[in-house]
Scaffold this active site. Sequence first.
Site, PDB file in Angstrom:
ATOM      1  CE  LYS A  19      -1.871   3.028   1.948  1.00 51.80           C
ATOM      2  NZ  LYS A  19      -1.615   4.433   1.538  1.00 51.80           N
TER       3      LYS A  19
ATOM      4  CD  GLU B 299      12.825   4.034   8.939  1.00 45.87           C
ATOM      5  OE1 GLU B 299      12.761   5.063   9.639  1.00 45.87           O
ATOM      6  OE2 GLU B 299      12.849   4.050   7.701  1.00 45.87           O
TER       7      GLU B 299
ATOM      8  CB  CYS C  89      13.540   8.398   7.999  1.00 46.99           C
ATOM      9  SG  CYS C  89      14.471   7.161   7.091  1.00 46.99           S
TER      10      CYS C  89
ATOM     11  CD  GLU D  30      10.706  12.535  11.133  1.00 45.49           C
ATOM     12  OE1 GLU D  30       9.597  12.016  11.322  1.00 45.49           O
ATOM     13  OE2 GLU D  30      11.672  11.915  10.656  1.00 45.49           O
TER      14      GLU D  30
HETATM   15  P1  NAI Z   1       2.122   8.676   7.598  1.00 45.21           P
HETATM   16  O1  NAI Z   1       2.875   7.914   8.583  1.00 45.21           O
HETATM   17  O2  NAI Z   1       0.719   9.063   7.962  1.00 45.21           O
HETATM   18  O3  NAI Z   1       2.007   7.867   6.208  1.00 45.21           O
HETATM   19  C1  NAI Z   1       2.844   6.804   5.826  1.00 45.21           C
HETATM   20  C2  NAI Z   1       2.019   5.696   5.211  1.00 45.21           C
HETATM   21  O4  NAI Z   1       1.097   5.207   6.175  1.00 45.21           O
HETATM   22  C3  NAI Z   1       1.170   6.111   4.009  1.00 45.21           C
HETATM   23  O5  NAI Z   1       1.183   5.071   3.040  1.00 45.21           O
HETATM   24  C4  NAI Z   1      -0.217   6.255   4.605  1.00 45.21           C
HETATM   25  O6  NAI Z   1      -1.238   6.063   3.661  1.00 45.21           O
HETATM   26  C5  NAI Z   1      -0.212   5.135   5.616  1.00 45.21           C
HETATM   27  N1  NAI Z   1      -1.188   5.264   6.700  1.00 45.21           N
HETATM   28  C6  NAI Z   1      -1.657   6.404   7.292  1.00 45.21           C
HETATM   29  N2  NAI Z   1      -2.544   6.101   8.245  1.00 45.21           N
HETATM   30  C7  NAI Z   1      -2.653   4.758   8.279  1.00 45.21           C
HETATM   31  C8  NAI Z   1      -3.421   3.846   9.067  1.00 45.21           C
HETATM   32  N3  NAI Z   1      -4.269   4.264  10.016  1.00 45.21           N
HETATM   33  N4  NAI Z   1      -3.280   2.534   8.830  1.00 45.21           N
HETATM   34  C9  NAI Z   1      -2.445   2.081   7.888  1.00 45.21           C
HETATM   35  N5  NAI Z   1      -1.709   2.887   7.114  1.00 45.21           N
HETATM   36  C10 NAI Z   1      -1.796   4.212   7.300  1.00 45.21           C
HETATM   37  O7  NAI Z   1       2.991   9.917   7.211  1.00 45.21           O
HETATM   38  P2  NAI Z   1       2.588  11.285   6.491  1.00 45.21           P
HETATM   39  O8  NAI Z   1       1.294  11.827   7.034  1.00 45.21           O
HETATM   40  O9  NAI Z   1       2.674  11.067   5.036  1.00 45.21           O
HETATM   41  O10 NAI Z   1       3.787  12.215   6.986  1.00 45.21           O
HETATM   42  C11 NAI Z   1       3.717  12.851   8.243  1.00 45.21           C
HETATM   43  C12 NAI Z   1       5.068  12.924   8.895  1.00 45.21           C
HETATM   44  O11 NAI Z   1       5.578  11.611   9.090  1.00 45.21           O
HETATM   45  C13 NAI Z   1       6.168  13.600   8.099  1.00 45.21           C
HETATM   46  O12 NAI Z   1       6.095  14.984   8.211  1.00 45.21           O
HETATM   47  C14 NAI Z   1       7.390  13.028   8.746  1.00 45.21           C
HETATM   48  O13 NAI Z   1       7.681  13.705   9.924  1.00 45.21           O
HETATM   49  C15 NAI Z   1       6.968  11.609   9.056  1.00 45.21           C
HETATM   50  N6  NAI Z   1       7.418  10.655   8.023  1.00 45.21           N
HETATM   51  C16 NAI Z   1       8.460   9.831   8.275  1.00 45.21           C
HETATM   52  C17 NAI Z   1       8.922   8.987   7.306  1.00 45.21           C
HETATM   53  C18 NAI Z   1      10.070   8.080   7.530  1.00 45.21           C
HETATM   54  O14 NAI Z   1      10.806   7.818   6.613  1.00 45.21           O
HETATM   55  N7  NAI Z   1      10.234   7.518   8.696  1.00 45.21           N
HETATM   56  C19 NAI Z   1       8.346   8.969   5.965  1.00 45.21           C
HETATM   57  C20 NAI Z   1       7.212   9.829   5.802  1.00 45.21           C
HETATM   58  C21 NAI Z   1       6.793  10.642   6.799  1.00 45.21           C
END
Ligand code: NAI
Length: 495
Positions: free
Chosen positions: A181, A256, A289, A392
């Site tokens: 996904k 992660e 990240c 972050e």
């Molecule tokens: P997010 O963690 O909400 O999204 C990442 C993935 O999780 C996406 O595919 C999203 O559709 C999915 N997702 C969201 N809610 C979910 C749920 N309830 N159940 C299952 N899957 C779900 O991150 P977002 O909103 O895109 O970014 C927000 C912040 O997260 C960023 O500003 C950053 O600080 C952090 N982030 C960290 C990353 C890393 O590499 N560790 C990558 C992206 C964001």
Amino acid sequence: MSEHLTTVAHVPVDTRHFIGGERIASARTFTDVSPIDGTPLGEIARGGAPEADAAVAAARAAFPGWADTPRAERARLLGAVADGVEKRLEELAVVETHDNGALLRSHRRGVMPRVAHNFRFFADRLLRLEHEDFETRGHTQHVSWDPAGPCVLITPWNAPLLLATWKAAPALAAGGTVILKPSEWSPLTASLLADIATAAGLPPGVLNVVQGYGPEAGAALVGHPDVRRVSFTGSVPTARRIAASAAAHLTPLSLELGGKSPLLVFADADLELAVDLAVQQYDNAGQVCLAATRILVEEPVAGEFTHRLAEKAARLRQGDPRDATTDLGPLVHPRQREKVDGFVRRALEAGARAVVGGPPGEGRGAARTGGPYYPPTLLTDVAQDSEIVQEEVFGPVLTLQTFTTEDEAVHLANDTRFGLAATVATGDHERARRVTARLVAGTVWVNCFYVRDLRAPFGGSRQSGVGREGGDWSFDFYCDLKTTVSAPNGWTDHA
Ligand code: NAI
Ligand code: MG
């Protein structure tokens, strides 16, 4: 052309899910937009519980056949996927750049070759995966990696195909089937991967792609009772939701979650190298990240270091990520830009000083191409317990603090709820040894950054993650390890 095909920079991309080897549409769609100029890239299928159910059923049906496929054959098929990635490397690079705004030259030179390498590496690793048998009082004990079943992979937008395949390659090599996904902000290359997998001859149902929003498609997949593993990269709040939902079926998780990693610059460091390491933290417009966003500099060199860093950061060229001379593209989405800007404005209100960058003036950057650009920013005069130091940002924003002793440096470095990575610049090997031993981080770099061999474990300490993937650790996660104890000649020891 089918209503389900969109064309991104001349590359046709199917906007539907890929389930059981077939393209499946949804009644609802969402619009994927390019951050480069706000152009709509396509109407993407918006999956929910029915699509999640169908994909898990397909992955479950395909599982026994795939798990029983001899290792050599699985490895051959993954090698064919790697070939397919290499064959379509330019298309993947261009589509990814349009979708998430990261630099085209990085996608060409670094990211997409690494995507192919993910498949080759884990295919090769699979062929060597073994543990020597134990002997205990005449009994032989044999360890095997049994594939666990359908694996759900939830991935973010900052490095969409790289992170998807870093999970999918070992899951598939291990004999698991996959439901990917991708992020709703970068759904396109996952769809191309499905095409590549089909062309490579991967059997139907082995790799599935479900498109949609996290709380809909993502949540339905994660909470599904037939899913045996969930691997997630993204934010801490989403990780909490995923963990809570996986708890219902005790589905094993790998998480992660980014961080707030430090770059420690000691006075004995090669200062030019240290400045270069700091500038590298603006890569991918800071949406990494692992980024060392907290720079900690030893007092005697702080002035000189700050001056040189400010000069270099101000020279970074911001613009269209397709342009070979661009250093920083846009952020992924206007919402991410708002988030980053909010962090910076609150930091300034709290007393921080923008040595470089800061909130863009009306239309600056953004006006040029209409995208969510944010200037490289360096903030000083920040308190250790302030939001900008503790949270972050995920944008091109670095903070700079000073320290006077090694103890203080280590204390500041470790004083957040995260622990993904840390980078140390020093010319003293003894100090490097002492300091790295005390840092709480999944990965520590000394006088270098970002270099990572796929054989090494990768993950975060504290709230930067749960578990490790990479090398054999990936197989440990995607498999159920089994110990088989045999009594030769039917002899058993009841003692
Ligand atoms: P997010 O963690 O909400 O999204 C990442 C993935 O999780 C996406 O595919 C999203 O559709 C999915 N997702 C969201 N809610 C979910 C749920 N309830 N159940 C299952 N899957 C779900 O991150 P977002 O909103 O895109 O970014 C927000 C912040 O997260 C960023 O500003 C950053 O600080 C952090 N982030 C960290 C990353 C890393 O590499 N560790 C990558 C992206 C964001
Ligand atoms: Mg997009």
